[in-house]
Structure formats: C-alpha cells, structure tokens
Scaffold this motif. Structure first.
Motif, PDB file in Angstrom:
ATOM      1  N   ASP A  64     -44.594  30.642 -20.555  1.00  0.00           N
ATOM      2  CA  ASP A  64     -44.858  31.944 -19.961  1.00  0.00           C
ATOM      3  C   ASP A  64     -44.824  32.991 -21.079  1.00  0.00           C
ATOM      4  O   ASP A  64     -43.799  33.162 -21.744  1.00  0.00           O
ATOM      5  N   TRP A  65     -45.932  33.667 -21.287  1.00  0.00           N
ATOM      6  CA  TRP A  65     -46.029  34.627 -22.391  1.00  0.00           C
ATOM      7  C   TRP A  65     -45.737  36.059 -21.937  1.00  0.00           C
ATOM      8  O   TRP A  65     -45.921  37.004 -22.691  1.00  0.00           O
ATOM      9  N   HIS A  66     -45.256  36.207 -20.697  1.00  0.00           N
ATOM     10  CA  HIS A  66     -44.917  37.529 -20.186  1.00  0.00           C
ATOM     11  C   HIS A  66     -43.400  37.751 -20.260  1.00  0.00           C
ATOM     12  O   HIS A  66     -42.637  36.839 -20.544  1.00  0.00           O
ATOM     13  N   GLY A  67     -42.975  38.936 -19.977  1.00  0.00           N
ATOM     14  CA  GLY A  67     -41.562  39.214 -19.755  1.00  0.00           C
ATOM     15  C   GLY A  67     -40.679  39.031 -20.964  1.00  0.00           C
ATOM     16  O   GLY A  67     -40.983  39.515 -22.062  1.00  0.00           O
ATOM     17  N   ASP A  68     -39.596  38.272 -20.766  1.00  0.00           N
ATOM     18  CA  ASP A  68     -38.566  38.163 -21.811  1.00  0.00           C
ATOM     19  C   ASP A  68     -38.784  36.981 -22.749  1.00  0.00           C
ATOM     20  O   ASP A  68     -37.941  36.692 -23.583  1.00  0.00           O
ATOM     21  N   ARG A  70     -38.619  33.810 -22.350  1.00  0.00           N
ATOM     22  CA  ARG A  70     -37.548  32.808 -22.310  1.00  0.00           C
ATOM     23  C   ARG A  70     -38.036  31.409 -22.679  1.00  0.00           C
ATOM     24  O   ARG A  70     -37.276  30.616 -23.234  1.00  0.00           O
TER      25      ARG A  70
END
Length: 641
Positions: A64-68, A70
């Motif tokens: 996942d390349w969005h957000g934080d 993780r």
C-alpha cells in the motif's frame, strides 16, 4: 501433490520471517504483482535465486503506497539492499489500452483489481524507500526499469523521459533477465563494497557525475546524444536508438554512455546468454507453483492462464519492430534440456486440478527451441536485431527435430492427454527451405504434428498486416507467406477431418500504416473468409523501433521520414476497417473510401446494395466475429524479470 506449509513460500510478513527463525533479512523485494511462486513470475525467480545463494530474502507484494507506508516499514531494514520488481508487464501497458482507457482487469492482481499498484510503481516505491531508509541501496529490475534505462518516449505522459534512475532516485538498474547480475551484485555487497563503487557488473546501469568519469571513458565506449540534445532534436533520439538496439543484440557489446543533468547514465554490456545447464537450474528451484496462501479463494488472471503451461526456452530472434522481448530477454535462444522440461511437466501432472491438458508448451515464439547459429564465430560479430528479417540468416539452424522430440516425450508421459501450443508460431520458419533436406522434412513434419496434435481448436499466428510496405517496417514477412501457411493449415484440416481455425493477429495505426492500407487489409482478409477478432491498435512502449519511429517521425535505421496515425480520429479511421462486416460501420467506411478515391475497394467489400447486405449480416453466424478489446499481449509467455 505436495502438502505445502506456509514456510514453503518466500516470506511476505514479519510472522512468516519469524517462522523461519530469522531475526534479519538480507534482501527485501517489493513487487507490483501478486506473489505467485512460479517460474513464469519474475519476482519469484529472483527471490528463489537469492535464496539459493543462502540469503534471507522476503517479498512484499503490492504494498500500500498510501498513508503511513506501513507495508514499506513492516520488515525493517535489509542488510544488503531493497529490490524493486514492478511486474511481469510494463505497469502502463498492463493498466491502459492504446486509447489510454482502463483495461477490464489487472491480470497480475487478485481478482483482477486495478487498485493494487500505482502507475509507475518503480518510481513510487523508490521514492518511499529512499525517504524511509536514505542509506539503504535500491536496485531496480523488471521490464519497467529495464526498458527505461536511457532516454525514452513515454506514450502515456507524451514526453521524452530521462533514464529512470534520475526520476526514481535508485542506485542501480539490472536490465534484462536478472539472475546473473543479481548474483554478482550480492557477492560484491557481501564482500563489503559500497554500492556507489560497484561499476563493473555486466547488465547493470548506474549514474555518475560527468566530471568524475571523464578519465574513465574508454576508446570503444559509445557516447550517445545527451538527453538534453534529444529533447530539442528528435532525429538525435532516433539515431540513439539504433545504437541501443544493436548493442543489446550483440554477444560482445560496447558500453553505452548518455549525458543527463551533468551525469552519465552508464549501461554496461550484457552478460553472455545463459547455458542450458544454468537455465535448467533456474527452473529446478523449489517453487510451489502456486499463489501465496494469502490469495486463497481469489483469482489471479495471469496465473490461471499459465498454471498448466511450461516454458521451454528464453529469447526471440524475430526482432519484430514493435516487440520488447528481444530488448529484455535477448535475441539468442537459451533452451532448457528435455529432462528439465519433463521434470516440470511431471509437477504439473501432480496438480490436483490438472485434467491432462498442458495449456502451452512454448516460449516467446513457440518454434524457436534449440535454434542458434551454426557457426558461432559469425554470431559473435553480428549485430542484426533479427535473424529472420529481412530474410532468414543462412547461418541459422532452423531444425525443428529437437522440438518434435520434446513434444513426443511430453505426450508419452502417463497423465498427459494432450499438450497444446498456446504461444505464437513463426510460420516463416516453417516455410523456409534449407539447403539440408532433412531440416526441410522436419519442418513439414513439425507443421503436421502441430496442426494435428497441438492446436486447441484455434492456432494463433501473427501476420500483423497485409501491406508488404508496412510489414517491412514491422520486420515481419510478406503477407503471401501467411496465405501460403493458411493453405497448408486448411489442407491438413480437410485431410484429417479437423474443424480448427487459424486466428491471425493484426495491428492498426502502426508507423507507416495509412487508411488505405487498412482498407486493403479489410479486402484481403475478407477474401480469406475472416471476420477479424484478434486486432489491436499499435501501443507505443519504451525501447522499440516502432515507438521511436512513432515519436520521432524517423526510421531509426534509415532516418527517413515515417508517417504515423496519432490523433484519435486518425486511429479510429484505421481501426474501423477491421470491422467492415458490421452494418453500423458500413456508411463510415464507404465515406472514407470515397474520400480516399478508392471506390474500387467499396465494390470489393460490399458487392450488394446496403439494405441487402445489412439483412444478410443479421443472419450470418461467422466463426471469428468480435473484438479482442485490446488485451495486452505477453501475459502467457513473456517471463520478464
């Protein structure tokens, strides 16, 4: 079938790393594809290659390349480097059609979802990793980076782009098939060398400040026009590409240098092709041949296509102008041994859902197995991008007997009902007449064996066009050869009482192609009783002759001007001729042909008045109507890593 445990896959999570008892990883690979542990999926091959060196390696598939971020943090910092493998296909080709429309599905994502990877994952993943771990080396691989290793035209952004190292901030590109260079790189890093000092590994690309490299330029280096020069003069870009393609197809290539932003992008020559033994060892690694358990009850379209198939060789010497296979895999054929092929077929037989049918026993081109130059010293001096165009090289061994031997060995295995050839077949190799009558006899035997025993109702071939002028630009044989092969196909089907079809692929809007050429294509294919199905618009992709001609307006080899249809109107005007048989297309086609001054083609396409033709069309149940909806070629057998 083996009962696999979770630890039989390369780990993808912290829990799976702990299951192996590891407290540190040597290499972490970030993949734009779902993780399928199969030799047709490049990230799995590289991971298994690293594992075979005794390294602790993990894969983070489709982070996942969005957000934080993780997913980029969860496995921590690797001891050696981060590797980025954006996918088996170019991310933009995988996502968009030639008309820049979203494809119906992402073939390499669970359930075909489109939201599992960003556009240009190589650049996106690199930026995130560089921000999080500024001192850890980042190595790029896979087809997306490989074909963007120097200045290239990007169709989707409609601009000339720099070497992808400039935009990504990564440290090195491994181009082409990556097993040899990745092995060498790991050895260098384990010996304590800094990534910025490693400049001598073949098949790698790095950036270095021009002022620090002036004294290291060799007399036999090829210095290309700079990126900045190419921006202001398209002819310079065309000139560059000829050198790039020739050097990528030479056994003993030169180093390439291109200035960009005060740096040199340095492309080291490729490794020599693998040996059969080396290729066999790649396929002998402990793949489960299955998607990771995290995808339970989810469909990965590309895997569904290839799970019961077996790849028998790498490379393609066709040199088609619009194709990237030779640019990535190389033109020299590397074939697996018969023993290695049979070993993998036996694994397929053990799969619980196997019903006795191998879906494809092929390669980038199905019938190039075990073919190479007879006199290797001639090959060592050659820089032709194609061994079969404009004519078949006299030094090329075109013997189909080794391939026939493989087919018969596979078909004799208990559990095999039939092995199909789903890869494209080069009919020009079958029609070629050698000085050796035994080779000619074998070609005839292969043709009959192929048609009678290995066609799953439809045989795919790729004439691509009917105009010999356009075919010359495509580096494809004259259309008369397709007509000759179709006659052989039809004759064998009649004699053997088979009801099989030959399915030809065609391309519209290729450089050099005009509306009149497409109209003549419609007439010629109509006369052969085709209502075309396997059709698509030309899609410019980095590092092909056709793309350079399309962008620059020049043939890179002659520097003569080349016309290309570029606007939506021009493309649709060409494409409509594929579907001349549809009543709703007739008025537009007639209008275009009158505008072109070709009423003779109207009479050939539509010998009956409009109303009578429309009524007849409603009642026709032709065997090959429909559109392929621009499905990306290459899902089945590209094996790009």
């Amino acid at each position: 079938m083996t009962d696999y445990r979770l630890s039989d896959w390369i780990p993808t999570t912290k829990k799976e790393v702990e299951l192996r008892g590891w407290d540190e990883l040597d290499v972490i690979l970030f993949s734009g594809d779902a993780y399928v542990d199969h030799p047709s999926f490049g990230c799995a091959v590289i991971a298994r290659t690293l594992e075979a060196q005794g390294l602790r390696v993990a894969i983070v598939p489709q982070p996942d390349w969005h957000g934080d971020f993780r997913d980029f943090k969860k496995l921590g910092r690797p001891r050696l480097f981060f590797g980025i493998a954006p996918g088996c296909m170019d991310s933009m080709v995988n996502k968009y059609t030639a008309n820049r429309r979203l494809r119906s599905e992402d073939a390499y994502s669970p359930d075909g979802r489109h939201d599992c990877r960003p556009e240009y994952p190589t650049v996106v993943y690199s930026h995130i990793l560089r921000k999080l771990y500024p001192d850890v080396p980042i190595i790029l691989g896979g087809i997306e980076a490989s074909l963007r290793r120097l200045t290239h035209y990007d169709y989707w952004k409609d601009e000339l782009k720099k070497c992808i190292l400039c935009d990504s901030g990564a440290d090195m590109i491994i181009y082409g098939m990556g097993e040899k260079p990745i092995t060498a790189l790991c050895k260098e890093l384990q010996e304590g060398r800094n990534i910025h000092e490693i400049h001598d590994i073949p098949q790698t690309v790095y950036l270095i400040k021009k002022k620090d490299f002036v004294n290291d330029i060799k007399s036999d280096d090829l210095i290309l026009h700079s990126h900045e020069e190419c921006l202001v003069n398209k002819k310079f870009q065309a000139e560059n590409f000829r050198h790039i393609e020739e050097e990528s197809n030479m056994l003993h290539a030169h180093r390439l240098l291109q200035e960009v932003d005060g740096y040199y992008a340095v492309v080291n020559p490729p490794y020599l092709p693998m040996t059969t033994e080396e290729l066999d060892s790649c396929y002998d690694l402990p793949y489960t041949r299955l998607p990771h358990p995290k995808y339970k009850n989810k469909r990965i379209p590309a895997y569904e296509m290839i799970k019961h198939s077996v790849n028998i060789h790498r490379g393609c010497f066709g040199g088609c102008a619009f194709c990237t296979i030779s640019a990535h895999q190389g033109k020299f054929i590397v074939s697996r041994s018969k023993q290695s092929i049979l070993k993998e077929v036996k694994k397929v037989i053990e799969m619980p859902d196997f019903k006795g049918y191998i879906s494809d026993l092929g390669g980038p081109s199905a019938n190039m197995y075990a073919m190479s130059g007879k006199n290797k010293s001639i090959c060592e001096k050659c820089k032709r991008p194609s061994c079969i165009n404009p004519n078949i090289c006299k030094n090329l061994n075109t013997d189909h007997r080794p391939l026939l031997d493989v087919y018969k060995a596979v078909d004799s295995l208990p559990g095999i009902k039939k092995s199909f050839i789903g890869s494209g077949v080069r009919y020009d190799l079958l029609l070629h007449r050698s000085d050796d009558e035994n080779i000619n006899k074998a070609a005839k035997e292969y043709t009959r064996e192929l048609i009678c025993r290995h066609v799953s109702g439809r045989l795919k071939v790729a004439p691509e066009h009917t105009s010999d002028r356009v075919l010359k630009l495509m580096r494809k044989p004259p259309f008369s050869q397709f007509e000759s092969f179709k006659k052989i196909f039809d004759d064998i089907n009649t004699k053997e009482n088979l009801r099989q079809q030959i399915i030809p692929y065609f391309i519209s809007s290729h450089p050099g192609c005009k509306e009149e050429d497409m109209a003549e294509l419609a007439v010629k294919t109509k006369n052969l009783n085709f209502h075309l199905e396997q059709v698509q618009d030309f899609t410019p992709t980095p590092m092909t002759v056709s793309t350079e001609a399309w962008y620059t307006g020049f043939d890179p080899y002659t520097l003569e001007p080349v016309f290309s249809a570029k606007t939506q109107r021009e493309k649709l005007a060409q494409r409509q001729f594929f579907f001349w048989y549809k009543p709703e297309e007739r008025r537009n086609i007639e209008h275009e042909l009158m505008r072109l001054g070709r009423p003779d083609l109207i009479r050939q396409l539509y010998p009956r008045p409009l109303q009578n033709y429309a009524n007849k069309s409603k009642n026709e149940n032709n065997r090959t109507t429909g559109s392929r909806k621009e499905k990306p070629r290459g899902v089945r057998r590209r094996n790009n890593r």
